[in-house]
Design a protein around this motif. Structure first.
Motif, PDB file in Angstrom:
ATOM      1  N   LYS A 112       0.837  -1.211   0.000  1.00  0.00           N
ATOM      2  CA  LYS A 112       0.000   0.000   0.000  1.00  0.00           C
ATOM      3  C   LYS A 112       0.866   1.253   0.000  1.00  0.00           C
ATOM      4  O   LYS A 112       0.585   2.207  -0.744  1.00  0.00           O
ATOM      5  CB  LYS A 112      -0.933   0.017   1.217  1.00  0.00           C
ATOM      6  CG  LYS A 112      -2.101  -0.924   1.117  1.00  0.00           C
ATOM      7  CD  LYS A 112      -2.979  -0.842   2.375  1.00  0.00           C
ATOM      8  CE  LYS A 112      -4.139  -1.798   2.285  1.00  0.00           C
ATOM      9  NZ  LYS A 112      -4.993  -1.755   3.502  1.00  0.00           N
ATOM     10  N   SER A 137      -1.511  -7.808  -3.604  1.00  0.00           N
ATOM     11  CA  SER A 137      -1.302  -6.580  -4.372  1.00  0.00           C
ATOM     12  C   SER A 137      -2.640  -5.936  -4.746  1.00  0.00           C
ATOM     13  O   SER A 137      -2.756  -4.710  -4.773  1.00  0.00           O
ATOM     14  CB  SER A 137      -0.446  -6.844  -5.612  1.00  0.00           C
ATOM     15  OG  SER A 137      -1.101  -7.684  -6.518  1.00  0.00           O
ATOM     16  N   GLN A 138      -3.675  -6.751  -4.999  1.00  0.00           N
ATOM     17  CA  GLN A 138      -5.008  -6.199  -5.265  1.00  0.00           C
ATOM     18  C   GLN A 138      -5.561  -5.489  -4.029  1.00  0.00           C
ATOM     19  O   GLN A 138      -6.138  -4.408  -4.132  1.00  0.00           O
ATOM     20  CB  GLN A 138      -5.964  -7.305  -5.706  1.00  0.00           C
ATOM     21  CG  GLN A 138      -5.667  -7.842  -7.090  1.00  0.00           C
ATOM     22  CD  GLN A 138      -6.469  -9.097  -7.416  1.00  0.00           C
ATOM     23  OE1 GLN A 138      -6.898  -9.832  -6.534  1.00  0.00           O
ATOM     24  NE2 GLN A 138      -6.650  -9.343  -8.707  1.00  0.00           N
ATOM     25  N   TYR A 160       2.290   1.690  -3.402  1.00  0.00           N
ATOM     26  CA  TYR A 160       1.227   2.143  -4.308  1.00  0.00           C
ATOM     27  C   TYR A 160       0.986   3.645  -4.148  1.00  0.00           C
ATOM     28  O   TYR A 160       0.883   4.378  -5.129  1.00  0.00           O
ATOM     29  CB  TYR A 160      -0.053   1.355  -4.032  1.00  0.00           C
ATOM     30  CG  TYR A 160      -1.186   1.705  -4.954  1.00  0.00           C
ATOM     31  CD1 TYR A 160      -1.259   1.143  -6.224  1.00  0.00           C
ATOM     32  CD2 TYR A 160      -2.177   2.590  -4.551  1.00  0.00           C
ATOM     33  CE1 TYR A 160      -2.300   1.467  -7.082  1.00  0.00           C
ATOM     34  CE2 TYR A 160      -3.227   2.914  -5.402  1.00  0.00           C
ATOM     35  CZ  TYR A 160      -3.286   2.359  -6.656  1.00  0.00           C
ATOM     36  OH  TYR A 160      -4.311   2.679  -7.502  1.00  0.00           O
ATOM     37  N   GLU A 161       0.930   4.117  -2.900  1.00  0.00           N
ATOM     38  CA  GLU A 161       0.693   5.535  -2.621  1.00  0.00           C
ATOM     39  C   GLU A 161       1.849   6.416  -3.078  1.00  0.00           C
ATOM     40  O   GLU A 161       1.653   7.597  -3.336  1.00  0.00           O
ATOM     41  CB  GLU A 161       0.444   5.740  -1.127  1.00  0.00           C
ATOM     42  CG  GLU A 161      -0.864   5.146  -0.654  1.00  0.00           C
ATOM     43  CD  GLU A 161      -0.986   5.074   0.862  1.00  0.00           C
ATOM     44  OE1 GLU A 161      -0.073   5.565   1.575  1.00  0.00           O
ATOM     45  OE2 GLU A 161      -1.983   4.505   1.329  1.00  0.00           O
ATOM     46  N   SER A 188      -4.043  -2.840  -9.759  1.00  0.00           N
ATOM     47  CA  SER A 188      -5.024  -3.495 -10.625  1.00  0.00           C
ATOM     48  C   SER A 188      -4.357  -4.385 -11.675  1.00  0.00           C
ATOM     49  O   SER A 188      -5.004  -5.265 -12.225  1.00  0.00           O
ATOM     50  CB  SER A 188      -5.898  -2.456 -11.325  1.00  0.00           C
ATOM     51  OG  SER A 188      -5.092  -1.559 -12.072  1.00  0.00           O
ATOM     52  N   ALA A 239      -3.854  -4.057  -1.823  1.00  0.00           N
ATOM     53  CA  ALA A 239      -3.066  -2.830  -1.675  1.00  0.00           C
ATOM     54  C   ALA A 239      -3.467  -1.761  -2.691  1.00  0.00           C
ATOM     55  O   ALA A 239      -3.059  -0.607  -2.558  1.00  0.00           O
ATOM     56  CB  ALA A 239      -1.579  -3.142  -1.806  1.00  0.00           C
ATOM     57  N   GLY A 240      -4.255  -2.116  -3.705  1.00  0.00           N
ATOM     58  CA  GLY A 240      -4.721  -1.129  -4.677  1.00  0.00           C
ATOM     59  C   GLY A 240      -4.236  -1.324  -6.094  1.00  0.00           C
ATOM     60  O   GLY A 240      -4.657  -0.621  -7.011  1.00  0.00           O
TER      61      GLY A 240
END
Length: 176
Positions: free
Chosen positions: A63, A159-160, A66-67, A165, A162-163
């Motif tokens: 996450k 991973s999904q 991702y951010e 795609s 965590a955001g």
């Protein structure tokens, strides 16, 4: 970024200086870091992701990555996924790994691996035998490293959560 494992950031700083490279180094927990910047590419090399041996913290790390990715940015993780057969051959027997020389000491390193399939963790035990210059055993140290095993489909799901795609699996790992 680290999971508390980078004890001597000065070594990395010196290597960068020796190669005439500059970068800003951050020493924060991989599962909850904050940097006021976004990146086109984030790389977590050489199985470093598995230093985090708690699944929720692994998801938190993903996450955070991702951010910190810019629009269209990529996260690359480099890690080994062993076969079931190879994991089952890890019997916990202590085997010689390598000999190190440090100042006037000789260090013999032994390693033991045992796969715990229920916990999905490989327990890696390192034994260090430290000998004086005259060959006398001075000290024996042990260190246990719990090394999580994550199946690619499990990693995809993390991973999904965590955001992410999209994801791609590269290398020679077979999902058969």
């Amino acid at each position: 970024l680290t999971n508390g494992q980078l004890k001597k950031p000065g070594i990395l700083k010196q290597k960068l200086k020796d190669k005439n490279l500059e970068t800003k180094l951050y020493q924060q927990n991989m599962a909850n870091f904050k940097i006021e910047k976004q990146y086109e590419l984030i790389i977590i090399p050489v199985s470093s992701f598995f230093i985090i041996n708690n699944q929720q913290e692994q998801i938190n790390c993903l996450k955070c990555c991702y951010e910190h990715l810019a629009e269209g940015g990529r996260l690359v993780l480099d890690f080994v996924v062993d076969s079931y057969d190879r994991n089952m051959k890890r019997d916990g027997e202590l085997r010689f790994f390598r000999k190190l020389e440090h100042e006037d000491k000789t260090i013999l390193v032994y390693v033991s691996n045992r796969m715990n399939t229920v916990r999905q963790i490989e327990d890696i035990i390192f034994q260090y035998q430290i000998y004086s210059s005259d060959g006398i055993l001075e000290k024996t140290l042990m260190r246990c490293l719990p090394w999580p095993s994550v199946h690619p489909y499990e990693f995809k799901r993390m991973s999904q959560i965590a955001g992410f795609s999209k994801w791609a699996l590269r290398g020679d790992y077979s999902l058969k």
